[in-house]
Design a protein around this motif. Structure first.
Motif, PDB file in Angstrom:
ATOM      1  N   LEU A  62     -26.804  -1.157  -1.359  1.00 30.56           N
ATOM      2  CA  LEU A  62     -25.371  -1.022  -0.564  1.00 30.56           C
ATOM      3  C   LEU A  62     -24.607  -1.978  -0.920  1.00 30.56           C
ATOM      4  O   LEU A  62     -24.983  -2.837  -0.920  1.00 30.56           O
ATOM      5  CB  LEU A  62     -25.995  -0.933   0.956  1.00 30.56           C
ATOM      6  N   SER A  63     -23.557  -1.412  -1.912  1.00 27.47           N
ATOM      7  CA  SER A  63     -22.479  -2.565  -1.788  1.00 27.47           C
ATOM      8  C   SER A  63     -21.428  -2.179  -1.952  1.00 27.47           C
ATOM      9  O   SER A  63     -20.817  -1.177  -1.463  1.00 27.47           O
ATOM     10  CB  SER A  63     -22.683  -2.534  -3.714  1.00 27.47           C
ATOM     11  N   PRO A  64     -20.166  -3.061  -1.169  1.00 27.63           N
ATOM     12  CA  PRO A  64     -19.520  -3.199  -0.800  1.00 27.63           C
ATOM     13  C   PRO A  64     -17.938  -2.695  -2.072  1.00 27.63           C
ATOM     14  O   PRO A  64     -18.582  -3.574  -3.430  1.00 27.63           O
ATOM     15  CB  PRO A  64     -18.683  -4.117  -0.305  1.00 27.63           C
ATOM     16  N   ARG A  65     -16.534  -2.370  -2.082  1.00 23.24           N
ATOM     17  CA  ARG A  65     -16.085  -2.184  -2.764  1.00 23.24           C
ATOM     18  C   ARG A  65     -14.924  -2.713  -2.409  1.00 23.24           C
ATOM     19  O   ARG A  65     -14.422  -1.826  -1.687  1.00 23.24           O
ATOM     20  CB  ARG A  65     -16.160  -0.691  -3.450  1.00 23.24           C
ATOM     21  N   LEU A  66     -14.160  -3.403  -3.445  1.00 20.97           N
ATOM     22  CA  LEU A  66     -12.586  -4.250  -3.022  1.00 20.97           C
ATOM     23  C   LEU A  66     -11.784  -3.424  -4.261  1.00 20.97           C
ATOM     24  O   LEU A  66     -12.066  -4.494  -5.224  1.00 20.97           O
ATOM     25  CB  LEU A  66     -12.300  -4.855  -2.058  1.00 20.97           C
ATOM     26  N   GLY A  67     -10.526  -3.085  -4.017  1.00 23.94           N
ATOM     27  CA  GLY A  67      -9.890  -2.772  -5.386  1.00 23.94           C
ATOM     28  C   GLY A  67      -8.560  -3.156  -4.694  1.00 23.94           C
ATOM     29  O   GLY A  67      -8.405  -2.424  -3.494  1.00 23.94           O
ATOM     30  N   ILE A  68      -7.940  -3.634  -5.442  1.00 23.30           N
ATOM     31  CA  ILE A  68      -5.927  -4.447  -5.238  1.00 23.30           C
ATOM     32  C   ILE A  68      -5.458  -3.472  -6.694  1.00 23.30           C
ATOM     33  O   ILE A  68      -5.654  -4.227  -7.786  1.00 23.30           O
ATOM     34  CB  ILE A  68      -5.907  -5.571  -5.012  1.00 23.30           C
ATOM     35  N   THR A  69      -4.058  -3.081  -6.224  1.00 27.06           N
ATOM     36  CA  THR A  69      -3.205  -2.200  -7.224  1.00 27.06           C
ATOM     37  C   THR A  69      -2.073  -2.850  -6.310  1.00 27.06           C
ATOM     38  O   THR A  69      -1.365  -2.971  -5.755  1.00 27.06           O
ATOM     39  CB  THR A  69      -2.903  -1.378  -7.440  1.00 27.06           C
ATOM     40  N   TYR A  70      -1.526  -4.430  -7.492  1.00 28.32           N
ATOM     41  CA  TYR A  70       0.637  -4.758  -6.859  1.00 28.32           C
ATOM     42  C   TYR A  70       1.188  -4.749  -8.243  1.00 28.32           C
ATOM     43  O   TYR A  70       1.213  -4.220  -9.511  1.00 28.32           O
ATOM     44  CB  TYR A  70       0.035  -6.197  -7.220  1.00 28.32           C
ATOM     45  N   PHE A  71       2.385  -3.491  -7.915  1.00 31.99           N
ATOM     46  CA  PHE A  71       3.460  -3.051  -7.929  1.00 31.99           C
ATOM     47  C   PHE A  71       4.361  -3.708  -8.230  1.00 31.99           C
ATOM     48  O   PHE A  71       5.781  -3.708  -7.874  1.00 31.99           O
ATOM     49  CB  PHE A  71       3.624  -0.792  -8.386  1.00 31.99           C
ATOM     50  N   TYR A  72       4.466  -5.457  -9.309  1.00 28.77           N
ATOM     51  CA  TYR A  72       5.655  -6.195  -9.243  1.00 28.77           C
ATOM     52  C   TYR A  72       6.875  -4.728  -9.547  1.00 28.77           C
ATOM     53  O   TYR A  72       7.483  -4.540 -10.354  1.00 28.77           O
ATOM     54  CB  TYR A  72       5.349  -7.044 -10.727  1.00 28.77           C
ATOM     55  N   GLY A  73       7.941  -5.432  -8.701  1.00 27.40           N
ATOM     56  CA  GLY A  73       9.163  -4.489  -9.307  1.00 27.40           C
ATOM     57  C   GLY A  73       9.514  -3.171  -8.486  1.00 27.40           C
ATOM     58  O   GLY A  73      10.828  -3.247  -8.623  1.00 27.40           O
ATOM     59  N   ALA A  74       8.363  -2.627  -8.081  1.00 31.51           N
ATOM     60  CA  ALA A  74       8.781  -1.340  -7.643  1.00 31.51           C
ATOM     61  C   ALA A  74       9.102  -1.208  -5.931  1.00 31.51           C
ATOM     62  O   ALA A  74       9.004  -2.030  -5.153  1.00 31.51           O
ATOM     63  CB  ALA A  74       6.759  -0.795  -7.291  1.00 31.51           C
ATOM     64  N   THR A  81      12.602   3.860  -4.930  1.00 27.54           N
ATOM     65  CA  THR A  81      13.178   5.028  -6.384  1.00 27.54           C
ATOM     66  C   THR A  81      13.081   3.849  -6.999  1.00 27.54           C
ATOM     67  O   THR A  81      13.419   4.500  -8.385  1.00 27.54           O
ATOM     68  CB  THR A  81      15.018   5.119  -5.460  1.00 27.54           C
ATOM     69  N   LYS A  82      11.855   2.512  -7.956  1.00 33.06           N
ATOM     70  CA  LYS A  82      12.452   2.608  -8.778  1.00 33.06           C
ATOM     71  C   LYS A  82      11.032   2.038  -8.656  1.00 33.06           C
ATOM     72  O   LYS A  82       9.869   1.424  -8.584  1.00 33.06           O
ATOM     73  CB  LYS A  82      13.118   1.420  -8.996  1.00 33.06           C
ATOM     74  N   PRO A  83      10.207   2.839 -10.603  1.00 32.44           N
ATOM     75  CA  PRO A  83       9.340   2.235 -10.909  1.00 32.44           C
ATOM     76  C   PRO A  83       8.431   0.926 -11.039  1.00 32.44           C
ATOM     77  O   PRO A  83       9.802   0.473 -11.481  1.00 32.44           O
ATOM     78  CB  PRO A  83       9.037   3.387 -11.989  1.00 32.44           C
ATOM     79  N   ALA A  84       7.180   0.133 -11.152  1.00 33.90           N
ATOM     80  CA  ALA A  84       7.196  -0.508 -11.179  1.00 33.90           C
ATOM     81  C   ALA A  84       7.391  -0.986 -12.477  1.00 33.90           C
ATOM     82  O   ALA A  84       7.078  -0.521 -13.664  1.00 33.90           O
ATOM     83  CB  ALA A  84       5.629  -0.904 -10.675  1.00 33.90           C
ATOM     84  N   ALA A  85       7.463  -2.888 -12.869  1.00 37.12           N
ATOM     85  CA  ALA A  85       8.208  -3.419 -13.616  1.00 37.12           C
ATOM     86  C   ALA A  85       6.508  -3.647 -14.895  1.00 37.12           C
ATOM     87  O   ALA A  85       6.231  -3.464 -15.898  1.00 37.12           O
ATOM     88  CB  ALA A  85       8.834  -4.439 -13.946  1.00 37.12           C
ATOM     89  N   VAL A  86       5.992  -4.191 -13.346  1.00 32.86           N
ATOM     90  CA  VAL A  86       3.700  -4.194 -14.706  1.00 32.86           C
ATOM     91  C   VAL A  86       3.535  -4.444 -12.978  1.00 32.86           C
ATOM     92  O   VAL A  86       3.591  -4.285 -11.952  1.00 32.86           O
ATOM     93  CB  VAL A  86       4.639  -6.272 -13.931  1.00 32.86           C
ATOM     94  N   THR A  87       1.990  -3.957 -13.644  1.00 32.97           N
ATOM     95  CA  THR A  87       1.147  -3.185 -12.464  1.00 32.97           C
ATOM     96  C   THR A  87      -0.274  -4.355 -13.016  1.00 32.97           C
ATOM     97  O   THR A  87      -0.657  -4.705 -13.392  1.00 32.97           O
ATOM     98  CB  THR A  87       0.723  -1.806 -13.276  1.00 32.97           C
ATOM     99  N   VAL A  88      -0.308  -5.237 -11.517  1.00 35.07           N
ATOM    100  CA  VAL A  88      -1.554  -5.980 -11.343  1.00 35.07           C
ATOM    101  C   VAL A  88      -3.126  -4.853 -11.016  1.00 35.07           C
ATOM    102  O   VAL A  88      -2.697  -4.826 -10.050  1.00 35.07           O
ATOM    103  CB  VAL A  88      -1.517  -6.865 -11.111  1.00 35.07           C
ATOM    104  N   ARG A  89      -3.832  -4.824 -11.418  1.00 31.13           N
ATOM    105  CA  ARG A  89      -5.314  -4.352 -11.140  1.00 31.13           C
ATOM    106  C   ARG A  89      -6.565  -5.569 -10.683  1.00 31.13           C
ATOM    107  O   ARG A  89      -5.938  -6.095 -12.325  1.00 31.13           O
ATOM    108  CB  ARG A  89      -5.533  -3.162 -11.670  1.00 31.13           C
TER     109      ARG A  89
END
Length: 265
Positions: free
Chosen positions: A238-250, A253-261
């Motif tokens: 049994l394993s937990p799963r955790l993921g984080i995605t950060y959209f810098y500058g998003a 109405t504006k897309p992210a300049a940098v995506t960090v995962r």
């Protein structure tokens, strides 16, 4: 309500004649290599308001192997030659004739994969909760009849002319191999978009792996070491799963300049 049914299948074949030979081999000392595969897939996706149900099953069957061009004993002649001092090349060449040491060996594999998933999408799109299960069953069979007809080794062309080989080797009892495994999983998770800049994916996954086609019990090994060779180990985790995605500058109405995962599990 909307339902989408998909059914697909194809056939793949590859053949290479005269493989497994070399520049110092006779034409019949090689072998034919072939690969055949037949994958098929059936899936059904249903949209029921905020719910989405996806079920699919696939099956793949394949054969690959080697067939000798000349099913007979093979011969090798070792020919040494003088090389210039300081040369990095080998001074020994090997001539090959007769049959191929691979003889005929074919491996057959069958894999069945099934998956069923139910997901719910929040009205504002901030959450997508998933519950699913899957199972994969694989089975492989194949023989390894290497050197089935035998190999004569000669240390010189003179020995070949006189019919005096230095050695003869042959596999009298080829090894047949069979393996089977089952992988099953049950999972639940959620994709949470807190805003335009941050998304979290988290959940739990339960997995189980088992193997079949265990060999016979070796009573001597069981008595001496307590090892039961007729039982393959299985694993449940049994394993937990955790993921984080950060959209810098998003923004909305504006897309992210940098995506960090990043993530664990």
């Amino acid at each position: 309500e909307r339902h989408t049914f998909r059914l697909s299948g194809n056939e793949y074949k590859y053949w290479n004649g005269g493989a497994f030979d070399g520049p110092l081999s006779t034409p019949l000392a090689g072998a034919d290599y072939s690969t055949e595969a037949w994958p098929a897939l059936a899936s059904l996706t249903s949209h029921l308001g905020a719910w989405v149900h996806d079920a699919r099953i696939s099956r793949s069957k394949g054969n690959y192997g080697v067939t000798a061009l000349f099913p007979a004993a093979s011969g090798r002649v070792v020919i040494p030659s003088a090389q210039p001092e300081g040369s990095e090349t080998s001074g020994i060449a090997t001539l090959t004739f007769g049959g191929n040491t691979f003889a005929s060996q074919v491996t057959k594999s069958t894999t069945v994969d099934a998956k069923d998933e139910l997901s719910w999408l929040a009205p504002d799109g901030s959450h997508r909760v998933k519950l699913g299960a899957g199972v994969t069953i694989a089975h492989n069979t194949g023989g390894v009849p290497g050197n089935h007809y035998g190999t004569f080794t000669f240390n010189s062309l003179t020995d070949l002319q006189n019919g005096t080989p230095a050695s003869f080797s042959r596999t009298l009892a080829p090894t047949d191999r069979a393996s089977a495994s089952t992988d099953a999983a049950l999972y639940v998770g959620d994709a949470w978009r807190t805003g335009p800049k941050l998304q979290l994916v988290y959940g739990l996954r339960l997995e189980h792996t088992s193997f079949a086609d265990a060999p016979r019990l070796n009573s001597e090994a069981a008595a001496a070491f307590g090892i039961h060779t007729d039982v393959f180990p299985s694993e449940t985790r049994l394993s937990p799963r955790l993921g984080i995605t950060y959209f810098y500058g998003a923004t909305d109405t504006k897309p992210a300049a940098v995506t960090v995962r990043g993530g664990i599990g």
